[in-house]
Design a protein around this motif. Structure first.
Motif, mmCIF file in Angstrom:
data_model
loop_
_atom_site.group_PDB
_atom_site.id
_atom_site.type_symbol
_atom_site.label_atom_id
_atom_site.label_comp_id
_atom_site.label_asym_id
_atom_site.label_seq_id
_atom_site.Cartn_x
_atom_site.Cartn_y
_atom_site.Cartn_z
ATOM 1 N N LYS A 35 0.850 -1.206 0.000
ATOM 2 C CA LYS A 35 0.000 0.000 0.000
ATOM 3 C C LYS A 35 0.883 1.253 0.000
ATOM 4 O O LYS A 35 0.585 2.240 -0.685
ATOM 5 N N GLY A 36 1.981 1.192 0.752
ATOM 6 C CA GLY A 36 2.912 2.317 0.775
ATOM 7 C C GLY A 36 3.527 2.562 -0.594
ATOM 8 O O GLY A 36 3.685 3.713 -1.025
ATOM 9 N N ALA A 37 3.872 1.480 -1.301
ATOM 10 C CA ALA A 37 4.456 1.606 -2.639
ATOM 11 C C ALA A 37 3.456 2.234 -3.610
ATOM 12 O O ALA A 37 3.806 3.099 -4.421
ATOM 13 N N ILE A 38 2.211 1.811 -3.532
ATOM 14 C CA ILE A 38 1.180 2.346 -4.436
ATOM 15 C C ILE A 38 0.881 3.803 -4.104
ATOM 16 O O ILE A 38 0.716 4.638 -5.011
ATOM 17 N N ASN A 39 0.816 4.132 -2.825
ATOM 18 C CA ASN A 39 0.602 5.534 -2.435
ATOM 19 C C ASN A 39 1.743 6.423 -2.935
ATOM 20 O O ASN A 39 1.517 7.560 -3.374
ATOM 21 N N TYR A 40 2.958 5.891 -2.853
ATOM 22 C CA TYR A 40 4.131 6.620 -3.350
ATOM 23 C C TYR A 40 3.996 6.922 -4.845
ATOM 24 O O TYR A 40 4.271 8.037 -5.302
ATOM 25 N N TYR A 49 -5.097 4.616 -8.412
ATOM 26 C CA TYR A 49 -4.874 3.466 -7.535
ATOM 27 C C TYR A 49 -5.386 2.167 -8.150
ATOM 28 O O TYR A 49 -4.713 1.131 -8.124
ATOM 29 N N ASN A 50 -6.579 2.212 -8.716
ATOM 30 C CA ASN A 50 -7.222 1.000 -9.239
ATOM 31 C C ASN A 50 -6.578 0.477 -10.513
ATOM 32 O O ASN A 50 -6.863 -0.642 -10.937
ATOM 33 N N GLN A 51 -5.717 1.272 -11.140
ATOM 34 C CA GLN A 51 -5.087 0.838 -12.379
ATOM 35 C C GLN A 51 -3.673 0.304 -12.175
ATOM 36 O O GLN A 51 -3.005 -0.095 -13.122
ATOM 37 N N ILE A 52 -3.214 0.272 -10.918
ATOM 38 C CA ILE A 52 -1.889 -0.271 -10.607
ATOM 39 C C ILE A 52 -2.046 -1.746 -10.225
ATOM 40 O O ILE A 52 -2.801 -2.094 -9.332
ATOM 41 N N TRP A 75 21.256 -6.377 3.753
ATOM 42 C CA TRP A 75 19.813 -6.579 3.661
ATOM 43 C C TRP A 75 19.383 -6.278 2.232
ATOM 44 O O TRP A 75 19.656 -5.214 1.700
ATOM 45 N N SER A 76 18.737 -7.227 1.622
ATOM 46 C CA SER A 76 18.153 -6.984 0.305
ATOM 47 C C SER A 76 16.782 -6.358 0.527
ATOM 48 O O SER A 76 15.981 -6.861 1.314
ATOM 49 N N PRO A 77 16.477 -5.231 -0.129
ATOM 50 C CA PRO A 77 15.243 -4.495 0.172
ATOM 51 C C PRO A 77 13.993 -5.151 -0.405
ATOM 52 O O PRO A 77 14.052 -6.077 -1.202
ATOM 53 N N TYR A 78 12.853 -4.641 0.027
ATOM 54 C CA TYR A 78 11.583 -5.057 -0.553
ATOM 55 C C TYR A 78 11.584 -4.695 -2.035
ATOM 56 O O TYR A 78 12.077 -3.635 -2.431
ATOM 57 N N ASN A 92 11.454 -0.275 -5.374
ATOM 58 C CA ASN A 92 12.212 -0.776 -4.234
ATOM 59 C C ASN A 92 11.910 0.071 -3.008
ATOM 60 O O ASN A 92 11.654 1.269 -3.130
ATOM 61 N N ARG A 93 11.971 -0.538 -1.842
ATOM 62 C CA ARG A 93 11.876 0.209 -0.589
ATOM 63 C C ARG A 93 13.219 0.079 0.112
ATOM 64 O O ARG A 93 13.591 -1.008 0.570
ATOM 65 N N ILE A 94 13.975 1.185 0.175
ATOM 66 C CA ILE A 94 15.323 1.187 0.734
ATOM 67 C C ILE A 94 15.384 2.190 1.877
ATOM 68 O O ILE A 94 15.041 3.356 1.704
#
Length: 234
Positions: A35-40, A49-52, A75-78, A92-94
């Motif tokens: 959800k954080g990635a999509i909000n970003y 939002y609905n098209q991702i 650490w390998s990130p998300y 990526n989330r770093i």
């Protein structure tokens, strides 16, 4: 006999609870992080939002790379592979922040135009990787978009080309028309690369290849990028 059955039942219940806790935790983390990635992406590109669509996902994980140092842990990130308007890309989330390569095609086009205008008009393409863009964002630029106004900064920053550990370089390939390439001597190619180095002293462009403009691939290499590991930077 009853005590034995009771003990087995207790063990089974504990196992189910532990498994449920782990699975539930994984699902909860995945949901929150995604959800954080999509909000970003919504904030940065004004995406709907609905098209991702989430195509693939990988949790943050611990690892050890012995390529250079015996105990080089990281650490390998998300990681996410997503799709928007039939275009797939990576996020990526770093260090608690999100970075993406959604602009990869656009950056390649803008960079090609810069090289045509400043180096050689026969240049028809440049091949970047997801790592080039995400490394630059994560280490220098933050979540800005890259365009003709800041493309030189991107091309002239060492962080665009080097990995987090500074041992690995993500080489950028420069492309010229095949017919023109066939006329170049090795000295001509070296001179072309030298002109680039003069204009972009921090760049790491070491290859020039000939290609048919119509055959320049716009596909991301998931095999290379998805298996790449990136250190957390704190």
């Amino acid at each position: 006999m009853k005590k034995k059955k009771k003990a087995i039942t207790i063990i089974l219940i504990v196992f189910i609870l532990v498994f449920g806790f782990i699975f539930g935790g994984y699902f909860a983390i995945k949901t929150v992080m995604t959800k954080g990635a999509i909000n970003y992406l919504q904030d940065k590109y004004n995406m709907s939002y609905n098209q991702i669509t989430v195509l693939d996902y990988e949790m943050k994980k611990f690892g050890n790379d012995t390529s250079f140092l015996p105990l080089n842990t990281y650490w390998s990130p998300y990681k996410w592979e997503l799709e928007y308007n039939d275009k797939s890309f990576f996020v990526n989330r770093i260090d608690g922040k999100y970075y993406d390569d959604y602009q990869l095609d656009e950056i390649e086009s803008v960079a090609t135009e810069w090289f045509k205008q400043n180096i050689d008009n026969n240049i028809v393409g440049i091949k970047l990787s997801s790592a080039n863009i995400i490394n630059y964002q994560a280490r220098i630029a933050g979540n800005i978009t890259i365009n003709e106004n800041n493309i030189k900064d991107f091309l002239n920053d060492k962080n665009t080309y080097s990995s987090i550990d500074d041992y690995t370089y993500y080489d950028v390939v420069l492309m010229v028309e095949s017919t023109y390439f066939d006329t170049l001597s090795q000295t001509d190619k070296s001179n072309l690369l030298n002109r680039i180095k003069q204009k972009l002293p921090n760049s790491h462009i070491q290859y020039v290849i000939g290609t048919d403009t119509s055959k320049i691939s716009k596909e991301r290499s998931k095999f290379i990028y998805w298996l790449s590991e990136y250190n957390e930077m704190d």
